[in-house]
Design a protein around this motif. Sequence first.
Motif, short mmCIF file in Angstrom:
data_model
loop_
_atom_site.label_atom_id
_atom_site.label_comp_id
_atom_site.label_asym_id
_atom_site.label_seq_id
_atom_site.Cartn_x
_atom_site.Cartn_y
_atom_site.Cartn_z
N TYR A 28 3.81 6.46 -5.03
CA TYR A 28 4.17 6.66 -6.44
C TYR A 28 3.10 6.29 -7.46
O TYR A 28 3.25 6.63 -8.63
N ASP A 29 2.07 5.51 -7.09
CA ASP A 29 1.31 4.88 -8.16
C ASP A 29 -0.20 4.80 -7.88
O ASP A 29 -0.68 3.83 -7.29
N PRO A 30 -0.97 5.82 -8.34
CA PRO A 30 -2.42 5.79 -8.13
C PRO A 30 -3.08 4.56 -8.76
O PRO A 30 -4.08 4.05 -8.24
N GLY A 31 -2.51 4.04 -9.87
CA GLY A 31 -3.09 2.86 -10.53
C GLY A 31 -2.95 1.63 -9.64
O GLY A 31 -3.88 0.82 -9.51
N LEU A 32 -1.77 1.47 -9.01
CA LEU A 32 -1.56 0.35 -8.09
C LEU A 32 -2.52 0.49 -6.90
O LEU A 32 -3.14 -0.49 -6.49
N PHE A 33 -2.65 1.70 -6.39
CA PHE A 33 -3.54 1.93 -5.24
C PHE A 33 -4.98 1.54 -5.61
O PHE A 33 -5.65 0.84 -4.86
N ALA A 34 -5.40 1.95 -6.81
CA ALA A 34 -6.78 1.65 -7.24
C ALA A 34 -6.97 0.14 -7.42
O ALA A 34 -8.03 -0.41 -7.09
N HIS A 35 -5.94 -0.56 -7.94
CA HIS A 35 -6.03 -2.02 -8.09
C HIS A 35 -6.21 -2.67 -6.72
O HIS A 35 -7.02 -3.60 -6.57
N LEU A 36 -5.51 -2.17 -5.72
CA LEU A 36 -5.63 -2.74 -4.37
C LEU A 36 -7.02 -2.47 -3.80
O LEU A 36 -7.62 -3.32 -3.14
N ARG B 294 -0.78 -11.27 -7.43
CA ARG B 294 0.49 -11.21 -6.69
C ARG B 294 1.70 -10.95 -7.60
O ARG B 294 2.55 -10.12 -7.28
N GLU B 295 1.77 -11.68 -8.70
CA GLU B 295 2.95 -11.52 -9.56
C GLU B 295 3.00 -10.08 -10.09
O GLU B 295 4.05 -9.43 -10.05
N ARG B 296 1.86 -9.58 -10.53
CA ARG B 296 1.82 -8.24 -11.12
C ARG B 296 2.16 -7.18 -10.06
O ARG B 296 2.94 -6.25 -10.30
N VAL B 297 1.56 -7.33 -8.87
CA VAL B 297 1.75 -6.31 -7.83
C VAL B 297 3.19 -6.34 -7.29
O VAL B 297 3.82 -5.30 -7.11
N ILE B 298 3.72 -7.54 -7.06
CA ILE B 298 5.10 -7.62 -6.56
C ILE B 298 6.04 -7.00 -7.60
O ILE B 298 6.93 -6.21 -7.28
N ALA B 299 5.82 -7.36 -8.87
CA ALA B 299 6.71 -6.82 -9.92
C ALA B 299 6.63 -5.30 -9.98
O ALA B 299 7.65 -4.62 -10.13
N ARG B 300 5.43 -4.76 -9.83
CA ARG B 300 5.29 -3.29 -9.87
C ARG B 300 6.02 -2.64 -8.69
O ARG B 300 6.71 -1.63 -8.85
N CYS B 301 5.87 -3.24 -7.49
CA CYS B 301 6.54 -2.67 -6.32
C CYS B 301 8.06 -2.73 -6.49
O CYS B 301 8.78 -1.77 -6.18
N VAL B 302 8.54 -3.86 -7.02
CA VAL B 302 9.99 -4.01 -7.21
C VAL B 302 10.48 -2.99 -8.24
O VAL B 302 11.54 -2.37 -8.07
N GLU B 303 9.67 -2.79 -9.29
CA GLU B 303 10.05 -1.81 -10.31
C GLU B 303 10.16 -0.40 -9.69
O GLU B 303 11.11 0.34 -9.94
N LEU B 304 9.18 -0.08 -8.84
CA LEU B 304 9.19 1.24 -8.19
C LEU B 304 10.39 1.36 -7.26
O LEU B 304 11.08 2.39 -7.24
N LYS B 305 10.67 0.29 -6.50
CA LYS B 305 11.82 0.36 -5.60
C LYS B 305 13.12 0.44 -6.40
O LYS B 305 14.04 1.18 -6.06
N ILE C 58 0.85 -1.20 0.00
CA ILE C 58 0.00 0.00 0.00
C ILE C 58 0.89 1.25 0.00
O ILE C 58 0.62 2.24 -0.68
N LYS C 59 2.00 1.17 0.75
CA LYS C 59 2.94 2.31 0.80
C LYS C 59 3.41 2.70 -0.60
O LYS C 59 3.45 3.90 -0.93
N TYR C 60 3.74 1.71 -1.45
CA TYR C 60 4.20 2.05 -2.81
C TYR C 60 3.10 2.76 -3.59
O TYR C 60 3.37 3.68 -4.36
N GLY C 61 1.85 2.34 -3.40
CA GLY C 61 0.75 3.00 -4.09
C GLY C 61 0.61 4.44 -3.64
O GLY C 61 0.45 5.35 -4.47
N VAL C 62 0.68 4.66 -2.33
CA VAL C 62 0.55 6.04 -1.79
C VAL C 62 1.71 6.90 -2.29
O VAL C 62 1.54 8.06 -2.67
#
Length: 350
Positions: free
Chosen positions: A192-200, A209-220, A186-190
């Motif tokens: 950097y990423d409104p789209g990730l937040f909306a998906h959650l 899981r695969e998509r969300v973990i990959a997005r968080c790793v990409e942001l980090k 949730i922290k990554y969504g808050v």
Amino acid sequence: MKIINVSASRKYSVLIGPGLLPRLGEEVGKLCKAGTAAVISDTHVWPLYGEAAVSSLERAGFRVVSFVFPAGEASKNGDTYLSILNFLARSHVTRSDCVVALGGGVVGDMAGFAAATFLRGVAYIQVPTTLLAAVDSSVGGKTAIDLEAGKNLAGAFYQPALVLCDTDTLMTLPEDIFRDGCAEVIKYGVLYDPGLFAHLEEAGLSFDRERVIARCVELKRNVVMEDEFDTGARQMLNLGHTVGHGVEAQSGFTVSHGKAVAIGMAIVSRAAERFGICQPESRARIEALLRAFGLPVSTEYDAQALFSSALSDKKRSGGTLNLVVPRRIGLCERKPTPVAELESFLEAGL
Ligand code: NAD
Ligand code: GLY
């Protein structure tokens, strides 16, 4: 499978997907010539995944030695760290061998620090088995152990040679520990990423899981590549952590890291709203999402207690502490807060 490439002081790939653990040996073999692989794990993870890791490494030609310590944050200390170093020495691990960290953030941080310092540095591979480790601690090269004076006070920046995240291993995670990792997601969504937040918001705990973990790793990854040594942009990842560390410390570490971060995010969001920094709608959505994931948004500790813990925060610089506060979903800022104003800022968010 998703692959995220990190280019920091060392270049490496993060592999994310189901069914990857049986491929560990093959992937490690591409990086280290088959010698000794020293697998470090804990007493919960080893019985579940030790055999799969060892047989994969052996199939790829590695001699495998293993060190297993009692699960939990209480093990992340100098005694266990020294035991790992002595084990590596007894096992005749050399600089051309590798260390494999099989487990959550505790295993990863401690095995990483051992790898950073044994023989002045041997290669290590992160195999994260918690959501928190998958989206945060296994990537970016922060390694550490706790000292009596506080968490993560001795450590090194030392990037892994590979991160292999088999999303199937998350199936055995107790739900409560999975939720802890959700706070970091949730922290990554808050941040950097409104789209990730909306998906959650839409998917709840059954997010992809695969998509969300990959997005968080990409942001980090993006943050680590901009500021590997944590002097600027990387400090944004501390959203919720300054207050969260206070909650953890005040509770004698009975409140888990993820839940403390959730409380911290909620408190700074409310305070930021009261000070006209955070949009009210965003504050409400942050609180609602944390609640929807079964995470706490308030604490029994008062501002004075949280304030005293925050003062020992590593990110403090002289008389000022850099709090990270949301403006809206996907946009946060660092708010340098003079120590004299910190207590009243926190008070506004309780
Ligand atoms: P953890 O490693 O203690 O794992 C939590 C529990 O889950 C443990 O009991 C563990 O044995 C168990 N477990 C792990 N994988 C499992 C699985 N697949 N199935 C069943 N049980 C499993 O804790 P964590 O939440 O992963 O990590 C917390 C640690 O990470 C803290 O020490 C924190 O300081 C550190 N951390 C480091 C960074 C970094 O950048 N290095 C970032 C965030 C947190
Ligand atoms: N977990 C915070 C960081 O890696 O900087």
